[in-house]
Design a protein around this motif. Structure first.
Motif, PDB file in Angstrom:
ATOM      1  N   ASN A  39       0.851  -1.190   0.000  1.00 50.59           N
ATOM      2  CA  ASN A  39       0.000   0.000   0.000  1.00 50.59           C
ATOM      3  C   ASN A  39       0.888   1.243   0.000  1.00 50.59           C
ATOM      4  O   ASN A  39       2.131   1.137  -0.025  1.00 50.59           O
ATOM      5  CB  ASN A  39      -1.011  -0.033   1.157  1.00 50.59           C
ATOM      6  N   SER A  40       0.279   2.424   0.037  1.00 48.03           N
ATOM      7  CA  SER A  40       1.037   3.678  -0.050  1.00 48.03           C
ATOM      8  C   SER A  40       1.926   3.918   1.168  1.00 48.03           C
ATOM      9  O   SER A  40       2.839   4.747   1.107  1.00 48.03           O
ATOM     10  CB  SER A  40       0.083   4.856  -0.240  1.00 48.03           C
ATOM     11  N   LEU A  45       0.944  -6.640   1.746  1.00 48.74           N
ATOM     12  CA  LEU A  45      -0.302  -7.393   1.886  1.00 48.74           C
ATOM     13  C   LEU A  45       0.016  -8.857   2.149  1.00 48.74           C
ATOM     14  O   LEU A  45       0.805  -9.478   1.430  1.00 48.74           O
ATOM     15  CB  LEU A  45      -1.139  -7.287   0.609  1.00 48.74           C
ATOM     16  N   LEU A  46      -0.596  -9.406   3.186  1.00 44.33           N
ATOM     17  CA  LEU A  46      -0.513 -10.833   3.477  1.00 44.33           C
ATOM     18  C   LEU A  46      -1.890 -11.449   3.323  1.00 44.33           C
ATOM     19  O   LEU A  46      -2.900 -10.803   3.603  1.00 44.33           O
ATOM     20  CB  LEU A  46      -0.033 -11.078   4.910  1.00 44.33           C
ATOM     21  N   GLN A  47      -1.907 -12.708   2.886  1.00 42.68           N
ATOM     22  CA  GLN A  47      -3.157 -13.459   2.884  1.00 42.68           C
ATOM     23  C   GLN A  47      -2.985 -14.665   3.800  1.00 42.68           C
ATOM     24  O   GLN A  47      -1.902 -15.239   3.900  1.00 42.68           O
ATOM     25  CB  GLN A  47      -3.557 -13.925   1.488  1.00 42.68           C
ATOM     26  N   LYS A  48      -4.064 -15.003   4.492  1.00 41.20           N
ATOM     27  CA  LYS A  48      -4.088 -16.226   5.297  1.00 41.20           C
ATOM     28  C   LYS A  48      -4.758 -17.300   4.457  1.00 41.20           C
ATOM     29  O   LYS A  48      -5.918 -17.158   4.047  1.00 41.20           O
ATOM     30  CB  LYS A  48      -4.838 -16.010   6.605  1.00 41.20           C
ATOM     31  N   ARG A  49      -4.007 -18.379   4.197  1.00 48.44           N
ATOM     32  CA  ARG A  49      -4.521 -19.448   3.347  1.00 48.44           C
ATOM     33  C   ARG A  49      -5.732 -20.110   3.990  1.00 48.44           C
ATOM     34  O   ARG A  49      -5.803 -20.272   5.209  1.00 48.44           O
ATOM     35  CB  ARG A  49      -3.415 -20.480   3.099  1.00 48.44           C
ATOM     36  N   ALA A  50      -6.670 -20.499   3.155  1.00 45.55           N
ATOM     37  CA  ALA A  50      -7.900 -21.129   3.635  1.00 45.55           C
ATOM     38  C   ALA A  50      -7.606 -22.423   4.382  1.00 45.55           C
ATOM     39  O   ALA A  50      -6.623 -23.112   4.108  1.00 45.55           O
ATOM     40  CB  ALA A  50      -8.830 -21.395   2.456  1.00 45.55           C
ATOM     41  N   SER A  51      -8.477 -22.774   5.298  1.00 45.35           N
ATOM     42  CA  SER A  51      -8.296 -23.984   6.109  1.00 45.35           C
ATOM     43  C   SER A  51      -8.429 -25.255   5.292  1.00 45.35           C
ATOM     44  O   SER A  51      -7.930 -26.304   5.692  1.00 45.35           O
ATOM     45  CB  SER A  51      -9.288 -23.996   7.275  1.00 45.35           C
ATOM     46  N   GLY A  52      -9.066 -25.186   4.119  1.00 50.73           N
ATOM     47  CA  GLY A  52      -9.260 -26.368   3.286  1.00 50.73           C
ATOM     48  C   GLY A  52      -8.136 -26.655   2.308  1.00 50.73           C
ATOM     49  O   GLY A  52      -8.208 -27.630   1.559  1.00 50.73           O
ATOM     50  N   LYS A  53      -7.075 -25.847   2.301  1.00 46.29           N
ATOM     51  CA  LYS A  53      -5.966 -26.060   1.372  1.00 46.29           C
ATOM     52  C   LYS A  53      -5.259 -27.374   1.735  1.00 46.29           C
ATOM     53  O   LYS A  53      -5.107 -27.705   2.896  1.00 46.29           O
ATOM     54  CB  LYS A  53      -4.963 -24.905   1.447  1.00 46.29           C
TER      55      LYS A  53
END
Length: 169
Positions: A39-40, A45-53
């Motif tokens: 971002n500025s 940015l982080l993403q939390k991987r889904a529990s179903g991966k």
């Protein structure tokens, strides 16, 4: 539906295709890309991987990391996955590529020729909940602290790619 990855040699010459999970079991070198979005304020940015991966569920990682399809460029794959996972579009620039191999647990390996792209993003998300539980921006200083305190909360490849990014920039 089966997903396939593009197998390559270290020079990125195509050797064939393999079903994605089998490639991760065998630990064979394949094409991949990683996207870092900021971002500025310079926060990542982080993403939390889904529990179903099927591997590395519930772990934090970079904005997007995936594999180009057969005949797809790395950049086109990265933009496709931004849309499929986060529901966004962003301008991306390629920063570098490198090869790494990481044990991601459960007898699975990531062995990838990884192209790393960087972009900026400031707007809303439309998360694909089958892929992503949540997203957040974090300062690089706080990210370093979080990884040092709780490395198990982050994907193995993200820790490797982040260090490679820092070494290059």
């Amino acid at each position: 539906m089966e997903e396939f990855v593009v197998l390559v040699n270290p020079e990125d010459d195509v050797l064939g295709l393999m079903e994605k999970q089998q490639a991760h079991i065998n630990g064979v070198l394949h094409r991949a890309f990683s996207v870092f979005l900021f971002n500025s304020k310079g926060e990542m940015l982080l993403q939390k991987r889904a529990s179903g991966k099927y591997h590395s569920p519930n772990q934090w990682t970079n904005a997007v990391c995936s594999h180009p399809k057969e005949g797809e460029t790395y950049l086109d794959g990265a933009k496709r996955r931004l849309n499929e996972e986060l529901g966004i579009e962003a301008e991306l620039s390629e920063k570098f590529n490198f090869i790494y191999k990481a044990d991601v647990g459960g007898g699975l390996w990531e062995h990838e020729l990884d192209y790393v792209f960087v972009g900026n993003y400031e707007s809303d998300f439309n998360l694909n909940k089958e892929e992503v539980q949540e997203v957040r921006f974090v300062s690089m200083e706080n990210l370093d602290h979080e990884i040092a305190q709780n490395p198990e909360n982050f994907t193995e490849w993200f820790k490797i790619i982040l260090q490679e990014y820092k070494d290059n920039f």
